[in-house]
Scaffold this active site. Structure first.
Site, PDB file in Angstrom:
ATOM      1  N   TYR A 265       0.829  -1.217   0.000  1.00 48.62           N
ATOM      2  CA  TYR A 265       0.000   0.000   0.000  1.00 48.62           C
ATOM      3  C   TYR A 265       0.856   1.257   0.000  1.00 48.62           C
ATOM      4  O   TYR A 265       0.466   2.284  -0.551  1.00 48.62           O
ATOM      5  CB  TYR A 265      -0.997  -0.006   1.169  1.00 48.62           C
TER       6      TYR A 265
ATOM      7  N   ARG B 156       1.830   1.807  -3.556  1.00 49.82           N
ATOM      8  CA  ARG B 156       0.702   2.377  -4.309  1.00 49.82           C
ATOM      9  C   ARG B 156       0.442   3.821  -3.890  1.00 49.82           C
ATOM     10  O   ARG B 156       0.100   4.670  -4.710  1.00 49.82           O
ATOM     11  CB  ARG B 156      -0.552   1.520  -4.097  1.00 49.82           C
TER      12      ARG B 156
ATOM     13  N   GLN C 238     -14.766   4.505  -6.904  1.00 50.40           N
ATOM     14  CA  GLN C 238     -14.157   3.335  -6.263  1.00 50.40           C
ATOM     15  C   GLN C 238     -12.653   3.570  -6.110  1.00 50.40           C
ATOM     16  O   GLN C 238     -11.953   2.755  -5.526  1.00 50.40           O
ATOM     17  CB  GLN C 238     -14.372   2.087  -7.122  1.00 50.40           C
ATOM     18  N   ASN C 239     -12.179   4.680  -6.646  1.00 48.75           N
ATOM     19  CA  ASN C 239     -10.733   4.934  -6.613  1.00 48.75           C
ATOM     20  C   ASN C 239     -10.314   5.508  -5.271  1.00 48.75           C
ATOM     21  O   ASN C 239     -11.023   6.327  -4.687  1.00 48.75           O
ATOM     22  CB  ASN C 239     -10.343   5.885  -7.754  1.00 48.75           C
TER      23      ASN C 239
ATOM     24  N   ASP D  10      -7.316   7.037  -4.904  1.00 48.38           N
ATOM     25  CA  ASP D  10      -6.119   7.844  -5.189  1.00 48.38           C
ATOM     26  C   ASP D  10      -6.272   9.346  -4.950  1.00 48.38           C
ATOM     27  O   ASP D  10      -5.302  10.090  -5.039  1.00 48.38           O
ATOM     28  CB  ASP D  10      -5.667   7.602  -6.644  1.00 48.38           C
TER      29      ASP D  10
ATOM     30  N   HIS E 227     -14.763   3.241  -1.629  1.00 50.77           N
ATOM     31  CA  HIS E 227     -13.763   2.294  -1.127  1.00 50.77           C
ATOM     32  C   HIS E 227     -12.688   2.985  -0.288  1.00 50.77           C
ATOM     33  O   HIS E 227     -11.562   2.494  -0.199  1.00 50.77           O
ATOM     34  CB  HIS E 227     -13.123   1.523  -2.301  1.00 50.77           C
TER      35      HIS E 227
ATOM     36  N   GLY F 254     -14.836   3.658 -16.752  1.00 50.79           N
ATOM     37  CA  GLY F 254     -13.558   3.034 -16.406  1.00 50.79           C
ATOM     38  C   GLY F 254     -13.640   2.040 -15.274  1.00 50.79           C
ATOM     39  O   GLY F 254     -12.698   1.901 -14.504  1.00 50.79           O
ATOM     40  N   THR F 255     -14.770   1.354 -15.196  1.00 54.09           N
ATOM     41  CA  THR F 255     -14.879   0.292 -14.180  1.00 54.09           C
ATOM     42  C   THR F 255     -15.313  -1.004 -14.838  1.00 54.09           C
ATOM     43  O   THR F 255     -16.147  -0.989 -15.746  1.00 54.09           O
ATOM     44  CB  THR F 255     -15.852   0.676 -13.036  1.00 54.09           C
ATOM     45  N   SER F 256     -14.735  -2.127 -14.353  1.00 55.34           N
ATOM     46  CA  SER F 256     -15.094  -3.425 -14.917  1.00 55.34           C
ATOM     47  C   SER F 256     -16.502  -3.836 -14.482  1.00 55.34           C
ATOM     48  O   SER F 256     -17.045  -4.804 -14.999  1.00 55.34           O
ATOM     49  CB  SER F 256     -14.068  -4.484 -14.493  1.00 55.34           C
TER      50      SER F 256
HETATM   51  P1  OAD Z   1     -10.839  -2.695 -12.704  1.00 58.20           P
HETATM   52  O1  OAD Z   1      -9.361  -2.778 -12.802  1.00 58.20           O
HETATM   53  O2  OAD Z   1     -11.595  -3.912 -12.329  1.00 58.20           O
HETATM   54  O3  OAD Z   1     -11.434  -2.194 -14.078  1.00 58.20           O
HETATM   55  C1  OAD Z   1     -10.892  -1.133 -14.793  1.00 58.20           C
HETATM   56  C2  OAD Z   1     -11.698  -0.968 -16.063  1.00 58.20           C
HETATM   57  O4  OAD Z   1     -11.212   0.177 -16.741  1.00 58.20           O
HETATM   58  C3  OAD Z   1     -11.579  -2.137 -17.030  1.00 58.20           C
HETATM   59  O5  OAD Z   1     -12.895  -2.443 -17.521  1.00 58.20           O
HETATM   60  C4  OAD Z   1     -10.694  -1.587 -18.157  1.00 58.20           C
HETATM   61  O6  OAD Z   1     -11.031  -2.153 -19.406  1.00 58.20           O
HETATM   62  C5  OAD Z   1     -11.036  -0.123 -18.116  1.00 58.20           C
HETATM   63  N1  OAD Z   1      -9.995   0.811 -18.603  1.00 58.20           N
HETATM   64  C6  OAD Z   1      -8.646   0.701 -18.555  1.00 58.20           C
HETATM   65  N2  OAD Z   1      -8.047   1.790 -19.019  1.00 58.20           N
HETATM   66  C7  OAD Z   1      -9.043   2.642 -19.390  1.00 58.20           C
HETATM   67  C8  OAD Z   1      -9.077   3.961 -19.944  1.00 58.20           C
HETATM   68  N3  OAD Z   1      -7.965   4.646 -20.216  1.00 58.20           N
HETATM   69  N4  OAD Z   1     -10.288   4.515 -20.176  1.00 58.20           N
HETATM   70  C9  OAD Z   1     -11.439   3.845 -19.915  1.00 58.20           C
HETATM   71  N5  OAD Z   1     -11.476   2.609 -19.389  1.00 58.20           N
HETATM   72  C10 OAD Z   1     -10.294   2.016 -19.127  1.00 58.20           C
HETATM   73  O7  OAD Z   1     -11.132  -1.458 -11.706  1.00 58.20           O
HETATM   74  P2  OAD Z   1     -12.452  -1.160 -10.885  1.00 58.20           P
HETATM   75  O8  OAD Z   1     -13.665  -1.469 -11.665  1.00 58.20           O
HETATM   76  O9  OAD Z   1     -12.270   0.191 -10.334  1.00 58.20           O
HETATM   77  O10 OAD Z   1     -11.428  -2.732  -4.860  1.00 58.20           O
HETATM   78  O11 OAD Z   1     -12.318  -2.216  -9.709  1.00 58.20           O
HETATM   79  C11 OAD Z   1     -13.277  -2.210  -8.701  1.00 58.20           C
HETATM   80  C12 OAD Z   1     -12.629  -2.582  -7.395  1.00 58.20           C
HETATM   81  O12 OAD Z   1     -11.957  -3.840  -7.526  1.00 58.20           O
HETATM   82  C13 OAD Z   1     -11.526  -1.635  -6.953  1.00 58.20           C
HETATM   83  O13 OAD Z   1     -12.021  -0.517  -6.259  1.00 58.20           O
HETATM   84  C14 OAD Z   1     -10.687  -2.502  -6.064  1.00 58.20           C
HETATM   85  C15 OAD Z   1     -10.641  -3.735  -6.934  1.00 58.20           C
HETATM   86  O14 OAD Z   1     -10.349  -4.924  -6.322  1.00 58.20           O
HETATM   87  C16 OAD Z   1     -10.779  -2.999  -3.728  1.00 58.20           C
HETATM   88  O15 OAD Z   1      -9.563  -3.011  -3.635  1.00 58.20           O
HETATM   89  C17 OAD Z   1     -11.698  -3.266  -2.586  1.00 58.20           C
END
Ligand code: OAD
Length: 250
Positions: free
Chosen positions: A68, A71, A106-107, A109, A124, A194-196
């Site tokens: 951490y 990061r 969810q970020n 940062d 988060h 930008g979230t999965s």
């Molecule tokens: P993820 O890493 O799961 O997903 C990131 C998403 O962003 C993916 O769908 C990528 O395809 C997409 N991506 C990457 N670069 C991009 C860009 N330049 N523009 C647009 N999209 C882009 O991240 P989160 O969905 O935030 O939780 O993950 C959710 C949670 O899972 C996080 O908060 C963290 C993680 O485990 C904890 O640590 C509790």
């Protein structure tokens, strides 16, 4: 980029209340690695069970703190990108016309705040503040890397400071959760950027919004489970798509 943003742009222009959910992809263009998707994604090289749970911290506080802290330094060195700036600009546009804007992130940062977004709900937690793992009380920390890891807590002998992030198996902060639900229920437009969209409860807010009649927009570099379900799926980098969408929404 030849992306037709006319219809979602109109929906934003007509909205009284906009909610945005952001994930790691929004900070990717600031050089902060995402968790999933792409070879450089964190959960490809690291196991969340050994780093992002309370049990992992209890078992190996040194390794968890080192990870951490690494990061934390990456976040500190990063600067907000065009996506963060566009969202802050959209908030100002809505405020100027008496509308409402809520940014659920969810970020951890703090880049949204550094880009001058104001109404940010940290689902988060964040990596900037650290607290005593035993008492929950905040602790003063240096900006640079910790000289000692794990970091001794000033509040209880033998205890350590931990990052104020939400780990797997922990509940989201109550206030953040209720603010997110309330905003999702009341919005006219919900954007998932930008979230999965696989980590709950964050991934479920879009359904709350849609069930209450909101239009839905996704911006992502890659397809996700949402892409087929939203009103508009805009495929591309957040730092390129968002300025296009927002520039023309004022
Ligand atoms: P993820 O890493 O799961 O997903 C990131 C998403 O962003 C993916 O769908 C990528 O395809 C997409 N991506 C990457 N670069 C991009 C860009 N330049 N523009 C647009 N999209 C882009 O991240 P989160 O969905 O935030 O939780 O993950 C959710 C949670 O899972 C996080 O908060 C963290 C993680 O485990 C904890 O640590 C509790």
């Amino acid at each position: 980029m030849n992306l037709n943003v006319d219809a979602p742009r109109r929906a934003i222009a007509e909205a009284r209340s906009v909610v945005v959910l952001t994930g790691a992809g929004v900070s990717a263009e600031s050089g902060i690695p995402t968790f999933r998707g792409g070879m450089e994604a964190l959960w490809k090289s690291f196991d969340p069970l050994t780093l992002a749970t309370p049990e992992a911290f209890a078992r190996d506080p040194k390794t968890v703190t080192e990870w951490y802290d690494w990061r934390r330094q990456k976040c500190r060195e990063a600067v907000p990108n065009a996506a963060h700036l566009a969202l802050a600009a959209l908030e100002r546009v809505l405020a100027a016309r008496g509308g409402r804007f809520t940014l659920l992130t969810q970020n951890v940062d703090r880049l949204h705040q550094r880009a001058r977004s104001r109404n940010v709900v940290e689902l988060h937690g964040n990596i900037v503040e650290w607290r005593c793992a035993a008492t929950g009380r905040g602790g003063e920390i240096p900006e640079g890397p910790f000289p000692e890891r794990p970091v001794p807590s000033p509040h209880r002998a033998g205890a350590f400071l931990r990052p104020s992030v939400v780990w797997f198996g922990e509940a989201l902060p109550e206030a953040a959760l209720s603010a997110a639900f309330e905003a999702a229920q009341a919005c006219d437009v919900f954007m998932s950027i930008g979230t999965s969209a696989v980590v709950y409860p964050a991934a479920g807010f879009i359904d709350v919004a849609a069930a209450n009649g909101a239009k839905t927009i996704e911006i992502n570099r890659d397809p996700t489970p949402l892409s087929q379900r939203v009103d508009w799926s805009l495929m591309g980098k957040a730092g390129e798509v968002l300025p296009k969408l927002v520039e023309q929404s004022s």
